[in-house]
Scaffold this active site. Sequence first.
Site, PDB file in Angstrom:
ATOM      1  N   LEU A  94       0.915  -1.301   0.079  1.00  0.00           N
ATOM      2  CA  LEU A  94      -0.095   0.089   0.041  1.00  0.00           C
ATOM      3  C   LEU A  94       0.692   1.197   0.015  1.00  0.00           C
ATOM      4  CD1 LEU A  94      -2.735   1.739   0.379  1.00  0.00           C
ATOM      5  CD2 LEU A  94      -2.365   1.302   2.919  1.00  0.00           C
ATOM      6  N   VAL A  96       1.079   5.509  -1.023  1.00  0.00           N
ATOM      7  CA  VAL A  96       0.518   6.871  -1.651  1.00  0.00           C
ATOM      8  C   VAL A  96       1.661   7.706  -2.212  1.00  0.00           C
ATOM      9  CG1 VAL A  96      -0.780   8.960  -0.887  1.00  0.00           C
ATOM     10  CG2 VAL A  96      -1.470   6.857  -0.233  1.00  0.00           C
ATOM     11  N   GLY A 102      -1.164  12.512   3.184  1.00  0.00           N
ATOM     12  CA  GLY A 102      -1.710  13.194   4.240  1.00  0.00           C
ATOM     13  C   GLY A 102      -3.196  13.993   3.971  1.00  0.00           C
ATOM     14  N   GLY A 106      -4.556   7.476   1.736  1.00  0.00           N
ATOM     15  CA  GLY A 106      -4.171   5.899   2.338  1.00  0.00           C
ATOM     16  C   GLY A 106      -5.437   5.306   3.065  1.00  0.00           C
ATOM     17  N   ALA A 107      -6.129   6.335   3.613  1.00  0.00           N
ATOM     18  CA  ALA A 107      -7.185   5.569   4.389  1.00  0.00           C
ATOM     19  C   ALA A 107      -8.358   5.248   3.495  1.00  0.00           C
ATOM     20  CB  ALA A 107      -7.934   6.735   5.273  1.00  0.00           C
ATOM     21  N   GLN A 135       6.630   3.031  11.606  1.00  0.00           N
ATOM     22  CA  GLN A 135       5.606   4.212  11.225  1.00  0.00           C
ATOM     23  C   GLN A 135       4.480   3.468  10.723  1.00  0.00           C
ATOM     24  OE1 GLN A 135       7.919   7.077   9.327  1.00  0.00           O
ATOM     25  NE2 GLN A 135       6.229   8.258   8.929  1.00  0.00           N
ATOM     26  N   TYR A 140      -1.371   1.305  10.341  1.00  0.00           N
ATOM     27  CA  TYR A 140      -2.491   0.305  10.396  1.00  0.00           C
ATOM     28  C   TYR A 140      -3.052   0.094  11.995  1.00  0.00           C
ATOM     29  CZ  TYR A 140      -0.548  -1.261   5.870  1.00  0.00           C
ATOM     30  OH  TYR A 140      -0.259  -1.104   4.546  1.00  0.00           O
ATOM     31  N   PHE A 148      -0.543  -9.402  15.690  1.00  0.00           N
ATOM     32  CA  PHE A 148      -0.621 -11.019  15.840  1.00  0.00           C
ATOM     33  C   PHE A 148       0.653 -11.735  15.415  1.00  0.00           C
ATOM     34  CE2 PHE A 148      -1.407 -13.376  12.086  1.00  0.00           C
ATOM     35  CZ  PHE A 148      -1.449 -12.462  11.034  1.00  0.00           C
TER      36      PHE A 148
HETATM   37  C1  COA Z   1       1.578   5.224   4.891  1.00  0.00           C
HETATM   38  C2  COA Z   1       0.798   5.585   3.955  1.00  0.00           C
HETATM   39  C3  COA Z   1       0.109   4.745   2.757  1.00  0.00           C
HETATM   40  C4  COA Z   1      -0.477   6.504   4.593  1.00  0.00           C
HETATM   41  O1  COA Z   1      -1.064   7.246   3.378  1.00  0.00           O
HETATM   42  P1  COA Z   1      -1.607   8.872   3.583  1.00  0.00           P
HETATM   43  O2  COA Z   1      -2.476   9.172   2.472  1.00  0.00           O
HETATM   44  O3  COA Z   1      -0.436   9.659   3.703  1.00  0.00           O
HETATM   45  O4  COA Z   1      -2.578   8.925   5.149  1.00  0.00           O
HETATM   46  P2  COA Z   1      -3.999   9.471   5.240  1.00  0.00           P
HETATM   47  O5  COA Z   1      -3.888  10.790   4.845  1.00  0.00           O
HETATM   48  O6  COA Z   1      -4.833   8.589   4.420  1.00  0.00           O
HETATM   49  O7  COA Z   1      -4.421   9.302   6.669  1.00  0.00           O
HETATM   50  C5  COA Z   1      -5.511   8.856   7.241  1.00  0.00           C
HETATM   51  C6  COA Z   1      -5.389   8.847   8.827  1.00  0.00           C
HETATM   52  O8  COA Z   1      -4.279   8.202   9.351  1.00  0.00           O
HETATM   53  C7  COA Z   1      -3.177   8.927  10.102  1.00  0.00           C
HETATM   54  N1  COA Z   1      -1.829   8.210   9.682  1.00  0.00           N
HETATM   55  C8  COA Z   1      -1.348   8.501   8.789  1.00  0.00           C
HETATM   56  N2  COA Z   1       0.086   8.067   8.726  1.00  0.00           N
HETATM   57  C9  COA Z   1       0.151   7.379   9.966  1.00  0.00           C
HETATM   58  C10 COA Z   1       1.146   6.729  10.707  1.00  0.00           C
HETATM   59  N3  COA Z   1       2.280   6.534  10.204  1.00  0.00           N
HETATM   60  N4  COA Z   1       0.805   6.617  12.112  1.00  0.00           N
HETATM   61  C11 COA Z   1      -0.541   6.890  12.627  1.00  0.00           C
HETATM   62  N5  COA Z   1      -1.308   7.351  12.025  1.00  0.00           N
HETATM   63  C12 COA Z   1      -1.202   7.707  10.765  1.00  0.00           C
HETATM   64  C13 COA Z   1      -3.524  10.247   9.501  1.00  0.00           C
HETATM   65  O9  COA Z   1      -3.138  11.411  10.757  1.00  0.00           O
HETATM   66  C14 COA Z   1      -5.040  10.352   9.422  1.00  0.00           C
HETATM   67  O10 COA Z   1      -5.823  10.555  10.658  1.00  0.00           O
HETATM   68  P3  COA Z   1      -7.309  11.313  10.595  1.00  0.00           P
HETATM   69  O11 COA Z   1      -8.278  10.529   9.422  1.00  0.00           O
HETATM   70  O12 COA Z   1      -7.619  11.246  11.674  1.00  0.00           O
HETATM   71  O13 COA Z   1      -6.919  12.673  10.101  1.00  0.00           O
HETATM   72  C15 COA Z   1       1.640   6.910   3.329  1.00  0.00           C
HETATM   73  O14 COA Z   1       1.894   7.515   4.033  1.00  0.00           O
HETATM   74  C16 COA Z   1       2.661   6.174   2.352  1.00  0.00           C
HETATM   75  O15 COA Z   1       2.391   5.503   1.117  1.00  0.00           O
HETATM   76  N6  COA Z   1       3.969   6.089   3.039  1.00  0.00           N
HETATM   77  C17 COA Z   1       5.183   5.351   2.146  1.00  0.00           C
HETATM   78  C18 COA Z   1       4.909   4.021   2.133  1.00  0.00           C
HETATM   79  C19 COA Z   1       4.339   3.206   3.269  1.00  0.00           C
HETATM   80  O16 COA Z   1       5.042   3.528   4.391  1.00  0.00           O
HETATM   81  N7  COA Z   1       3.397   2.351   2.876  1.00  0.00           N
HETATM   82  C20 COA Z   1       3.186   1.273   4.127  1.00  0.00           C
HETATM   83  C21 COA Z   1       3.010  -0.068   3.620  1.00  0.00           C
HETATM   84  S1  COA Z   1       3.711  -1.119   4.518  1.00  0.00           S
END
Ligand code: COA
Length: 168
Positions: A94, A96, A102, A106-107, A135, A140, A148
């Site tokens: 997953l 973005v 932000g 992602g959500a 992070q 998640y 788990f």
């Molecule tokens: C992790 C990732 C997918 C999050 O996507 P995003 O579009 O930036 O996140 P969103 O804007 O949808 O955040 C939704 C909510 O989650 C929260 N959130 C986002 N990242 C978070 C984190 N690392 N820890 C806790 N909460 C988080 C936000 O504060 C937001 O809260 P709200 O709805 O109360 O405002 C994105 O930052 C990313 O692609 N990162 C790099 C790749 C990665 O780490 N992928 C994970 C795969 S293992």
Amino acid sequence: MIARFRIELLSGEHNRSAFSCGVLALDRYLKEQASQDVRRRAASCYVAIDNSSDSLAGYYTLSAACTPLNELPAQLTKGLPRYPSVPVALLGRLAVDATFQGCGLGATLLADATLRALRSEVAVAALVVTAKDEQAEAFYRYHNFLNFGSLPHRLILPIAGYKPVLSN
Ligand SMILES: CC(C)(COP(=O)(O)OP(=O)(O)OC[C@H]1O[C@@H](n2cnc3c(N)ncnc32)[C@H](O)[C@@H]1OP(=O)(O)O)[C@@H](O)C(=O)NCCC(=O)NCCS
């Protein structure tokens, strides 16, 4: 309200070259591996397209998997049959694009993946993910996944009765 993004199956029409989420392995996967995995039925890949620019703003992959029942926390096994393993959908990746992070995408992708798993004709009881670091794990957990099993960063979200809360 007009949706900012549309989510569709990855195809040859999508331009992946500019995608950059800050994690090289996830960028590379989309550009070099995802189509092959889709062709070989190792994963489904869904992409979010920004409606105003047609940029590829995010993606995720889903595959069928199973997980041993005895690795799940007691609170999750209550409603499940006593089979040795539980059918799950694996959220393999997953990501973005940094430009769109932000703003709730992602959500939205997570909710889309959960709904697809829930509607799948192949029954699955939960969504499972291995977060790449603390992070990502926090992301998640914020979305109600529970840790788990014995491997680090492994999380699960039961999907029966799931109701999405979308932020855009
Ligand atoms: C992790 C990732 C997918 C999050 O996507 P995003 O579009 O930036 O996140 P969103 O804007 O949808 O955040 C939704 C909510 O989650 C929260 N959130 C986002 N990242 C978070 C984190 N690392 N820890 C806790 N909460 C988080 C936000 O504060 C937001 O809260 P709200 O709805 O109360 O405002 C994105 O930052 C990313 O692609 N990162 C790099 C790749 C990665 O780490 N992928 C994970 C795969 S293992």
